[in-house]
Motif scaffolding. Structure first.
Motif, PDB file in Angstrom:
ATOM      1  N   ASN A  99       0.815  -1.341   0.043  1.00 60.51           N
ATOM      2  CA  ASN A  99      -0.077  -0.052   0.083  1.00 60.51           C
ATOM      3  C   ASN A  99       0.655   1.324   0.035  1.00 60.51           C
ATOM      4  OD1 ASN A  99      -2.478  -1.326  -0.248  1.00 60.51           O
ATOM      5  ND2 ASN A  99      -2.658  -1.440   1.999  1.00 60.51           N
ATOM      6  N   HIS A 100       1.912   1.137  -0.497  1.00 61.30           N
ATOM      7  CA  HIS A 100       2.968   2.445  -0.637  1.00 61.30           C
ATOM      8  C   HIS A 100       2.515   3.217  -1.491  1.00 61.30           C
ATOM      9  CE1 HIS A 100       6.521   4.896  -1.453  1.00 61.30           C
ATOM     10  NE2 HIS A 100       6.907   4.428   0.138  1.00 61.30           N
ATOM     11  N   LYS A 101       2.234   4.509  -1.253  1.00 68.05           N
ATOM     12  CA  LYS A 101       1.614   5.539  -2.046  1.00 68.05           C
ATOM     13  C   LYS A 101       2.422   5.560  -3.333  1.00 68.05           C
ATOM     14  CE  LYS A 101       0.120  10.220  -2.180  1.00 68.05           C
ATOM     15  NZ  LYS A 101       0.157  11.482  -1.545  1.00 68.05           N
ATOM     16  N   GLY A 102       3.749   5.790  -3.234  1.00 70.84           N
ATOM     17  CA  GLY A 102       4.534   5.896  -4.609  1.00 70.84           C
ATOM     18  C   GLY A 102       4.473   4.509  -5.596  1.00 70.84           C
ATOM     19  N   LEU A 103       4.470   3.354  -4.916  1.00 77.63           N
ATOM     20  CA  LEU A 103       4.617   2.392  -5.410  1.00 77.63           C
ATOM     21  C   LEU A 103       3.333   2.030  -6.061  1.00 77.63           C
ATOM     22  CD1 LEU A 103       6.180  -0.518  -6.017  1.00 77.63           C
ATOM     23  CD2 LEU A 103       5.152  -1.440  -3.885  1.00 77.63           C
ATOM     24  N   ARG A 104       2.097   2.251  -5.516  1.00 81.50           N
ATOM     25  CA  ARG A 104       0.699   2.245  -6.163  1.00 81.50           C
ATOM     26  C   ARG A 104       0.597   3.054  -7.203  1.00 81.50           C
ATOM     27  NH1 ARG A 104      -2.094  -0.806  -7.298  1.00 81.50           N
ATOM     28  NH2 ARG A 104      -1.160  -1.948  -5.411  1.00 81.50           N
ATOM     29  N   SER A 105       1.256   4.399  -7.262  1.00 83.93           N
ATOM     30  CA  SER A 105       1.138   5.077  -8.328  1.00 83.93           C
ATOM     31  C   SER A 105       2.017   4.527  -9.394  1.00 83.93           C
ATOM     32  CB  SER A 105       1.620   6.694  -8.039  1.00 83.93           C
ATOM     33  OG  SER A 105       3.081   6.813  -7.805  1.00 83.93           O
ATOM     34  N   TRP A 106       3.082   4.132  -9.328  1.00 88.33           N
ATOM     35  CA  TRP A 106       3.930   3.550 -10.170  1.00 88.33           C
ATOM     36  C   TRP A 106       3.043   2.419 -11.037  1.00 88.33           C
ATOM     37  CZ3 TRP A 106       9.598   2.421  -7.973  1.00 88.33           C
ATOM     38  CH2 TRP A 106      10.116   3.865  -7.779  1.00 88.33           C
ATOM     39  N   LYS A 107       2.618   1.571 -10.296  1.00 83.49           N
ATOM     40  CA  LYS A 107       1.730   0.402 -10.683  1.00 83.49           C
ATOM     41  C   LYS A 107       0.453   0.788 -11.645  1.00 83.49           C
ATOM     42  CE  LYS A 107       3.049  -3.097  -7.426  1.00 83.49           C
ATOM     43  NZ  LYS A 107       2.761  -4.005  -6.739  1.00 83.49           N
ATOM     44  N   ASP A 108      -0.059   1.918 -11.262  1.00 81.10           N
ATOM     45  CA  ASP A 108      -0.978   2.532 -11.860  1.00 81.10           C
ATOM     46  C   ASP A 108      -0.589   3.077 -13.259  1.00 81.10           C
ATOM     47  OD1 ASP A 108      -2.880   2.062 -10.001  1.00 81.10           O
ATOM     48  OD2 ASP A 108      -2.821   4.021  -9.175  1.00 81.10           O
ATOM     49  N   GLU A 109       0.471   3.659 -13.177  1.00 79.94           N
ATOM     50  CA  GLU A 109       1.137   4.249 -14.524  1.00 79.94           C
ATOM     51  C   GLU A 109       1.798   3.272 -15.248  1.00 79.94           C
ATOM     52  OE1 GLU A 109       4.475   7.561 -15.418  1.00 79.94           O
ATOM     53  OE2 GLU A 109       3.719   7.589 -13.450  1.00 79.94           O
ATOM     54  N   HIS A 110       2.417   2.506 -14.781  1.00 77.92           N
ATOM     55  CA  HIS A 110       3.304   1.439 -15.551  1.00 77.92           C
ATOM     56  C   HIS A 110       2.767   0.068 -15.676  1.00 77.92           C
ATOM     57  CE1 HIS A 110       6.352   4.684 -16.186  1.00 77.92           C
ATOM     58  NE2 HIS A 110       6.392   4.842 -14.581  1.00 77.92           N
ATOM     59  N   GLY A 111       2.027  -0.281 -14.740  1.00 80.51           N
ATOM     60  CA  GLY A 111       1.346  -1.813 -14.723  1.00 80.51           C
ATOM     61  C   GLY A 111       2.129  -2.589 -13.731  1.00 80.51           C
ATOM     62  N   ASP A 112       1.516  -3.693 -12.983  1.00 79.74           N
ATOM     63  CA  ASP A 112       1.956  -4.621 -12.107  1.00 79.74           C
ATOM     64  C   ASP A 112       3.087  -5.374 -12.408  1.00 79.74           C
ATOM     65  OD1 ASP A 112       0.086  -3.783 -10.226  1.00 79.74           O
ATOM     66  OD2 ASP A 112      -1.237  -5.484 -10.553  1.00 79.74           O
ATOM     67  N   GLU A 113       3.083  -5.633 -13.734  1.00 73.14           N
ATOM     68  CA  GLU A 113       4.207  -6.534 -14.106  1.00 73.14           C
ATOM     69  C   GLU A 113       5.320  -5.746 -14.293  1.00 73.14           C
ATOM     70  OE1 GLU A 113       3.506  -9.068 -17.407  1.00 73.14           O
ATOM     71  OE2 GLU A 113       1.619 -10.027 -16.362  1.00 73.14           O
ATOM     72  N   ALA A 114       5.464  -4.612 -14.958  1.00 69.06           N
ATOM     73  CA  ALA A 114       6.623  -3.837 -15.056  1.00 69.06           C
ATOM     74  C   ALA A 114       7.379  -3.358 -13.603  1.00 69.06           C
ATOM     75  CB  ALA A 114       6.125  -2.359 -15.874  1.00 69.06           C
ATOM     76  N   VAL A 115       6.256  -3.080 -12.840  1.00 68.09           N
ATOM     77  CA  VAL A 115       6.927  -2.542 -11.538  1.00 68.09           C
ATOM     78  C   VAL A 115       7.413  -3.460 -10.736  1.00 68.09           C
ATOM     79  CG1 VAL A 115       6.426  -1.264  -9.248  1.00 68.09           C
ATOM     80  CG2 VAL A 115       5.312  -0.460 -11.497  1.00 68.09           C
ATOM     81  N   GLU A 116       7.146  -4.624 -10.956  1.00 68.55           N
ATOM     82  CA  GLU A 116       7.331  -5.899 -10.294  1.00 68.55           C
ATOM     83  C   GLU A 116       8.819  -6.231 -10.710  1.00 68.55           C
ATOM     84  OE1 GLU A 116       6.934  -7.416  -7.299  1.00 68.55           O
ATOM     85  OE2 GLU A 116       5.178  -6.085  -7.068  1.00 68.55           O
ATOM     86  N   SER A 117       9.162  -6.002 -12.332  1.00 73.19           N
ATOM     87  CA  SER A 117      10.348  -6.420 -12.698  1.00 73.19           C
ATOM     88  C   SER A 117      11.505  -5.214 -12.212  1.00 73.19           C
ATOM     89  CB  SER A 117      10.146  -6.187 -14.256  1.00 73.19           C
ATOM     90  OG  SER A 117       9.976  -5.030 -14.652  1.00 73.19           O
ATOM     91  N   TRP A 118      11.007  -4.186 -11.680  1.00 66.40           N
ATOM     92  CA  TRP A 118      11.968  -3.186 -10.981  1.00 66.40           C
ATOM     93  C   TRP A 118      12.379  -3.459  -9.814  1.00 66.40           C
ATOM     94  CZ3 TRP A 118       8.849   1.609 -12.228  1.00 66.40           C
ATOM     95  CH2 TRP A 118       8.329   1.719 -13.636  1.00 66.40           C
ATOM     96  N   LEU A 119      12.042  -4.713  -9.176  1.00 69.09           N
ATOM     97  CA  LEU A 119      12.442  -5.322  -7.758  1.00 69.09           C
ATOM     98  C   LEU A 119      13.897  -5.326  -7.772  1.00 69.09           C
ATOM     99  CD1 LEU A 119      11.657  -5.964  -4.854  1.00 69.09           C
ATOM    100  CD2 LEU A 119      11.259  -8.389  -5.742  1.00 69.09           C
ATOM    101  N   VAL A 120      14.566  -4.624  -7.004  1.00 72.67           N
ATOM    102  CA  VAL A 120      15.904  -4.652  -6.814  1.00 72.67           C
ATOM    103  C   VAL A 120      16.525  -5.815  -6.043  1.00 72.67           C
ATOM    104  CG1 VAL A 120      18.258  -3.604  -6.313  1.00 72.67           C
ATOM    105  CG2 VAL A 120      16.340  -2.051  -7.191  1.00 72.67           C
ATOM    106  N   ARG A 121      16.031  -6.057  -4.873  1.00 72.04           N
ATOM    107  CA  ARG A 121      16.283  -7.023  -3.744  1.00 72.04           C
ATOM    108  C   ARG A 121      15.321  -6.945  -2.631  1.00 72.04           C
ATOM    109  NH1 ARG A 121      19.853  -2.812  -2.550  1.00 72.04           N
ATOM    110  NH2 ARG A 121      19.992  -2.238  -0.282  1.00 72.04           N
ATOM    111  N   MET A 122      15.304  -8.140  -1.899  1.00 70.40           N
ATOM    112  CA  MET A 122      14.419  -8.263  -0.661  1.00 70.40           C
ATOM    113  C   MET A 122      15.049  -8.526   0.334  1.00 70.40           C
ATOM    114  SD  MET A 122      11.297 -10.583  -2.669  1.00 70.40           S
ATOM    115  CE  MET A 122      10.464 -10.764  -1.186  1.00 70.40           C
ATOM    116  N   GLU A 123      14.998  -7.918   1.474  1.00 69.48           N
ATOM    117  CA  GLU A 123      15.438  -8.079   2.707  1.00 69.48           C
ATOM    118  C   GLU A 123      14.505  -8.385   3.861  1.00 69.48           C
ATOM    119  OE1 GLU A 123      17.617  -4.496   3.681  1.00 69.48           O
ATOM    120  OE2 GLU A 123      18.700  -4.563   1.843  1.00 69.48           O
ATOM    121  N   ASP A 124      15.256  -9.326   4.842  1.00 63.64           N
ATOM    122  CA  ASP A 124      14.377  -9.816   5.872  1.00 63.64           C
ATOM    123  C   ASP A 124      14.313  -8.460   7.003  1.00 63.64           C
ATOM    124  OD1 ASP A 124      13.959 -12.297   4.815  1.00 63.64           O
ATOM    125  OD2 ASP A 124      15.574 -13.111   5.869  1.00 63.64           O
TER     126      ASP A 124
END
Length: 124
Positions: A99-124
């Motif tokens: 529910n991050h505001k910026g992430l949500r706007s990116w997904k609205d603008e570029h689409g879910d798949e495109a934004v998920e492909s921008w995932l750099v890394r995941m940390e615990d």
């Protein structure tokens, strides 16, 4: 499925469950476990003990484990940190939820798949 077919199916399931129950009732292991449970409950009643008292007596480590989980209060695991980087602007977003505001706007603008492909890394 018609109501009649459902009724017949449930009737067959009930018959099968009754057969399973009768087979279990004849099993000596079950009789032994039920006898043990009854005797244990009688002893607990006689001495005024609860199941948690018996567990603490027989396995003190289990009592400590349960105290740790209740002491922390929050049994839910913390979500993993996801770091996204927009390749067009270079902007970075770090979030633990969707529910991050910026992430949500990116997904609205570029689409879910495109934004998920921008995932750099995941940390615990």
């Amino acid at each position: 499925m018609s109501l009649l077919n459902e009724y017949i199916q449930k009737e067959q399931q009930l018959k099968q469950l009754q057969e399973d129950l009768q087979r279990l009732e004849g099993d000596q292991r079950l009789k032994s476990e039920l006898e043990f449970k009854a005797k244990l409950e009688a002893l607990m009643t006689e001495f005024g003990k609860r199941p948690s008292d018996v567990i603490a007596l027989l396995d003190p480590v289990a009592d400590q484990r349960s105290a740790k989980t209740t002491a922390s209060g929050n049994a839910r695991r913390k979500r993993r940190l996801k770091i996204y980087k927009n390749p067009k602007t270079g902007e970075v977003i770090e979030t633990r939820g969707g529910n991050h505001k910026g992430l949500r706007s990116w997904k609205d603008e570029h689409g879910d798949e495109a934004v998920e492909s921008w995932l750099v890394r995941m940390e615990d």
